[in-house]
Design a protein around this motif. Structure first.
Motif, mmCIF file in Angstrom:
data_model
loop_
_atom_site.group_PDB
_atom_site.id
_atom_site.type_symbol
_atom_site.label_atom_id
_atom_site.label_comp_id
_atom_site.label_asym_id
_atom_site.label_seq_id
_atom_site.Cartn_x
_atom_site.Cartn_y
_atom_site.Cartn_z
ATOM 1 N N GLY A 74 -52.865 -21.473 -17.157
ATOM 2 C CA GLY A 74 -53.641 -22.561 -16.560
ATOM 3 C C GLY A 74 -52.838 -23.414 -15.600
ATOM 4 N N LEU A 75 -51.499 -23.386 -15.740
ATOM 5 C CA LEU A 75 -50.626 -24.135 -14.832
ATOM 6 C C LEU A 75 -49.961 -23.215 -13.807
ATOM 7 C CD1 LEU A 75 -48.884 -26.721 -17.215
ATOM 8 C CD2 LEU A 75 -50.833 -27.063 -15.683
ATOM 9 N N GLY A 76 -50.401 -21.963 -13.783
ATOM 10 C CA GLY A 76 -49.875 -21.027 -12.790
ATOM 11 C C GLY A 76 -48.396 -20.757 -12.947
ATOM 12 N N GLN A 77 -47.912 -20.661 -14.193
ATOM 13 C CA GLN A 77 -46.482 -20.491 -14.425
ATOM 14 C C GLN A 77 -46.083 -19.015 -14.383
ATOM 15 O OE1 GLN A 77 -45.947 -22.586 -18.145
ATOM 16 N NE2 GLN A 77 -45.541 -24.534 -17.123
ATOM 17 N N ASN A 78 -45.348 -18.648 -13.336
ATOM 18 C CA ASN A 78 -44.742 -17.325 -13.187
ATOM 19 C C ASN A 78 -43.298 -17.569 -12.770
ATOM 20 O OD1 ASN A 78 -47.808 -16.994 -11.955
ATOM 21 N ND2 ASN A 78 -47.240 -15.332 -13.327
ATOM 22 N N PHE A 79 -42.371 -17.274 -13.665
ATOM 23 C CA PHE A 79 -40.981 -17.663 -13.467
ATOM 24 C C PHE A 79 -40.218 -16.628 -12.646
ATOM 25 C CE2 PHE A 79 -42.271 -19.230 -17.777
ATOM 26 C CZ PHE A 79 -42.508 -20.541 -17.374
ATOM 27 N N LEU A 80 -39.460 -17.089 -11.668
ATOM 28 C CA LEU A 80 -38.696 -16.217 -10.788
ATOM 29 C C LEU A 80 -37.527 -15.597 -11.556
ATOM 30 C CD1 LEU A 80 -38.497 -15.249 -7.851
ATOM 31 C CD2 LEU A 80 -37.025 -17.229 -7.392
ATOM 32 N N VAL A 98 -45.547 -18.685 -2.078
ATOM 33 C CA VAL A 98 -47.001 -18.772 -2.119
ATOM 34 C C VAL A 98 -47.583 -17.367 -2.220
ATOM 35 C CG1 VAL A 98 -47.013 -20.890 -0.724
ATOM 36 C CG2 VAL A 98 -47.258 -18.665 0.397
ATOM 37 N N GLN A 99 -48.878 -17.274 -2.471
ATOM 38 C CA GLN A 99 -49.541 -15.981 -2.425
ATOM 39 C C GLN A 99 -49.424 -15.397 -1.017
ATOM 40 O OE1 GLN A 99 -53.516 -15.616 -3.998
ATOM 41 N NE2 GLN A 99 -53.191 -17.259 -5.478
ATOM 42 N N ARG A 100 -49.260 -14.082 -0.939
ATOM 43 C CA ARG A 100 -49.095 -13.442 0.366
ATOM 44 C C ARG A 100 -50.288 -13.710 1.279
ATOM 45 N NH1 ARG A 100 -47.228 -7.211 0.977
ATOM 46 N NH2 ARG A 100 -45.597 -8.077 -0.365
ATOM 47 N N GLU A 101 -51.484 -13.682 0.729
ATOM 48 C CA GLU A 101 -52.674 -13.911 1.541
ATOM 49 C C GLU A 101 -52.711 -15.336 2.071
ATOM 50 O OE1 GLU A 101 -56.196 -13.640 3.608
ATOM 51 O OE2 GLU A 101 -54.795 -12.103 2.930
ATOM 52 N N VAL A 102 -52.270 -16.288 1.264
ATOM 53 C CA VAL A 102 -52.206 -17.679 1.720
ATOM 54 C C VAL A 102 -51.193 -17.819 2.851
ATOM 55 C CG1 VAL A 102 -51.554 -20.034 1.056
ATOM 56 C CG2 VAL A 102 -52.979 -18.651 -0.463
ATOM 57 N N ALA A 103 -50.042 -17.165 2.707
ATOM 58 C CA ALA A 103 -49.025 -17.202 3.758
ATOM 59 C C ALA A 103 -49.587 -16.629 5.054
ATOM 60 C CB ALA A 103 -47.792 -16.417 3.328
ATOM 61 N N ARG A 104 -50.328 -15.537 4.950
ATOM 62 C CA ARG A 104 -50.930 -14.922 6.139
ATOM 63 C C ARG A 104 -51.897 -15.895 6.821
ATOM 64 N NH1 ARG A 104 -55.205 -12.824 8.141
ATOM 65 N NH2 ARG A 104 -56.475 -13.328 6.312
ATOM 66 N N GLN A 105 -52.677 -16.600 6.021
ATOM 67 C CA GLN A 105 -53.614 -17.571 6.586
ATOM 68 C C GLN A 105 -52.882 -18.734 7.255
ATOM 69 O OE1 GLN A 105 -56.716 -18.861 3.853
ATOM 70 N NE2 GLN A 105 -56.712 -16.879 2.843
ATOM 71 N N LYS A 109 -36.138 -32.516 1.863
ATOM 72 C CA LYS A 109 -36.745 -31.210 2.077
ATOM 73 C C LYS A 109 -37.457 -30.800 0.791
ATOM 74 C CE LYS A 109 -33.074 -29.692 5.243
ATOM 75 N NZ LYS A 109 -31.979 -28.715 5.483
ATOM 76 N N VAL A 110 -38.483 -29.983 0.929
ATOM 77 C CA VAL A 110 -39.194 -29.449 -0.234
ATOM 78 C C VAL A 110 -38.827 -27.985 -0.394
ATOM 79 C CG1 VAL A 110 -41.453 -28.907 -1.224
ATOM 80 C CG2 VAL A 110 -41.120 -31.052 0.030
ATOM 81 N N VAL A 111 -38.448 -27.604 -1.596
ATOM 82 C CA VAL A 111 -38.180 -26.198 -1.925
ATOM 83 C C VAL A 111 -38.837 -25.926 -3.265
ATOM 84 C CG1 VAL A 111 -36.443 -24.397 -2.221
ATOM 85 C CG2 VAL A 111 -35.936 -26.362 -0.747
ATOM 86 N N ALA A 112 -39.698 -24.914 -3.338
ATOM 87 C CA ALA A 112 -40.445 -24.730 -4.586
ATOM 88 C C ALA A 112 -41.048 -23.335 -4.719
ATOM 89 C CB ALA A 112 -41.566 -25.773 -4.673
ATOM 90 N N ASN A 113 -41.080 -22.874 -5.951
ATOM 91 C CA ASN A 113 -41.904 -21.729 -6.335
ATOM 92 C C ASN A 113 -43.206 -22.352 -6.834
ATOM 93 O OD1 ASN A 113 -42.999 -19.347 -7.346
ATOM 94 N ND2 ASN A 113 -41.753 -19.387 -9.225
ATOM 95 N N LEU A 114 -44.139 -22.560 -5.910
ATOM 96 C CA LEU A 114 -45.323 -23.362 -6.207
ATOM 97 C C LEU A 114 -46.284 -22.667 -7.174
ATOM 98 C CD1 LEU A 114 -46.374 -24.844 -2.741
ATOM 99 C CD2 LEU A 114 -45.355 -26.063 -4.668
ATOM 100 N N PRO A 115 -46.848 -23.420 -8.111
ATOM 101 C CA PRO A 115 -47.991 -22.895 -8.869
ATOM 102 C C PRO A 115 -49.107 -22.582 -7.876
ATOM 103 C CG PRO A 115 -47.125 -24.902 -9.882
ATOM 104 C CD PRO A 115 -46.475 -24.777 -8.531
ATOM 105 N N TYR A 116 -49.567 -21.345 -7.873
ATOM 106 C CA TYR A 116 -50.442 -20.904 -6.789
ATOM 107 C C TYR A 116 -51.781 -21.634 -6.725
ATOM 108 C CZ TYR A 116 -47.117 -17.116 -5.981
ATOM 109 O OH TYR A 116 -45.993 -16.394 -5.698
ATOM 110 N N TYR A 117 -52.239 -22.131 -7.866
ATOM 111 C CA TYR A 117 -53.555 -22.780 -7.872
ATOM 112 C C TYR A 117 -53.561 -24.132 -7.165
ATOM 113 C CZ TYR A 117 -52.294 -26.106 -11.587
ATOM 114 O OH TYR A 117 -51.713 -27.124 -12.301
ATOM 115 N N ILE A 118 -52.367 -24.678 -6.895
ATOM 116 C CA ILE A 118 -52.322 -25.966 -6.181
ATOM 117 C C ILE A 118 -51.563 -25.864 -4.860
ATOM 118 C CG2 ILE A 118 -52.582 -27.416 -8.226
ATOM 119 C CD1 ILE A 118 -49.501 -27.897 -8.041
#
Length: 282
Positions: A25-31, A149-156, A118-127
């Motif tokens: 629910g918090l979009g947690q996917n750890f690098l 970010v999601q690849r599709e979001v980056a493309r947009q 500066k902002v550096v982040a592995n963003l939760p994709y839902y936000i």
């Protein structure tokens, strides 16, 4: 060099030790891929004079890498369990501050005490979109953002006419974005169902407009994109509650063919439309 296997083991061990799990629910996917971690840090171009704001630090893998180069790292974590873990695991790093807070409810200028950052982040994709807009629309903008970010979001985000969207307008109005690298799902634990990308966003040194005019600019853009693939004269007229003749007049004054679609307009086109709107409607 730390292997993906060892970072995976480290992630699992930390989760078990603190009785935590990845919260979908918090979009947690750890690098867990060191090579991807290195690409993020390299793209951010960090020096000891930099203050870094990290959103969603999770288990702190990226946080620790940032702390090795930055003067200060402010890690903003919404999850209470993760924030507690980070306070313990980062306690030996004097240049790391853990802030347990919702970034979207936080004034950026207060967070960094008015300093450049500066902002550096592995963003939760839902936000992703709300977070990017939160920083870019802030009166106290960052110098740059490097975000996963999601690849599709980056493309947009990096799209050009005739494939523009409200999201690409929202980012490119303030900054110049580019894709640094594509990232497979295997770089994360647990792996997400989508592919990802590292996005670098260099913020323009000066805002294009005063903030009051920014609001009108995005009012026009939202009207233009209110109905996808619709001729601009129809979308603008409907979105701004104007008759079609008036809508056509606004577009023609801005040297825009009323039959064009919003996806084909550049930022400069929208700026000209703003000027036309202010002269004839506001």
């Amino acid at each position: 060099m730390t292997s993906p296997t060892s970072l995976m083991s480290e992630a699992r061990a930390l989760l078990e030790r603190y009785n935590l799990s990845a919260r979908k629910g918090l979009g947690q996917n750890f690098l867990i891929d060191r090579s991807i971690l290195d690409k993020i840090v390299s793209a951010a171009d960090i020096s000891r004079s930099d203050t870094i704001v990290e959103v969603g630090p999770g288990l702190g893998v990226l946080t620790r890498a940032l702390a090795e180069r930055a003067g200060k790292v402010i890690a903003v974590e919404l999850d209470r369990g993760m924030a507690s873990l980070l306070r313990e695991t980062m306690s030996g790093l004097s240049n790391v501050e853990i802030v347990e807070r919702d970034i979207l409810e936080t004034k950026v200028e207060d967070l960094v005490n008015g300093a450049g950052y500066k902002v550096v982040a592995n963003l939760p994709y839902y936000i992703t979109s709300p977070v990017l807009r939160h920083f870019l629309e802030s009166p106290h903008q960052p110098q740059s953002l490097v975000v996963m970010v999601q690849r599709e979001v980056a493309r947009q985000v990096v799209a050009k006419p005739p494939e523009m969207s409200l999201l690409s307008i929202a980012i490119q109005f303030y900054a110049v974005p580019r894709i640094v690298s594509h990232v497979s799902a295997g770089a994360f634990y647990p792996p997400p169902k989508v592919s990802s990308a590292i996005l670098k966003i260099d913020v323009l040194p000066k805002r294009r407009l005063q903030m009051d005019d920014e609001a009108v600019f995005f009012k026009l853009a939202r009207a233009g994109f209110s109905t996808r693939r619709k001729q601009l004269v129809n979308a603008i007229s409907s979105g701004l509650d104007l008759d079609k003749a008036r809508g056509s007049e606004l577009l023609l004054k801005a040297d825009i063919d009323p039959k064009r679609r919003a996806e084909t307009l550049t930022i400069d086109n929208w700026l000209k439309l703003l000027q036309s709107y202010k002269e004839r409607v506001v």
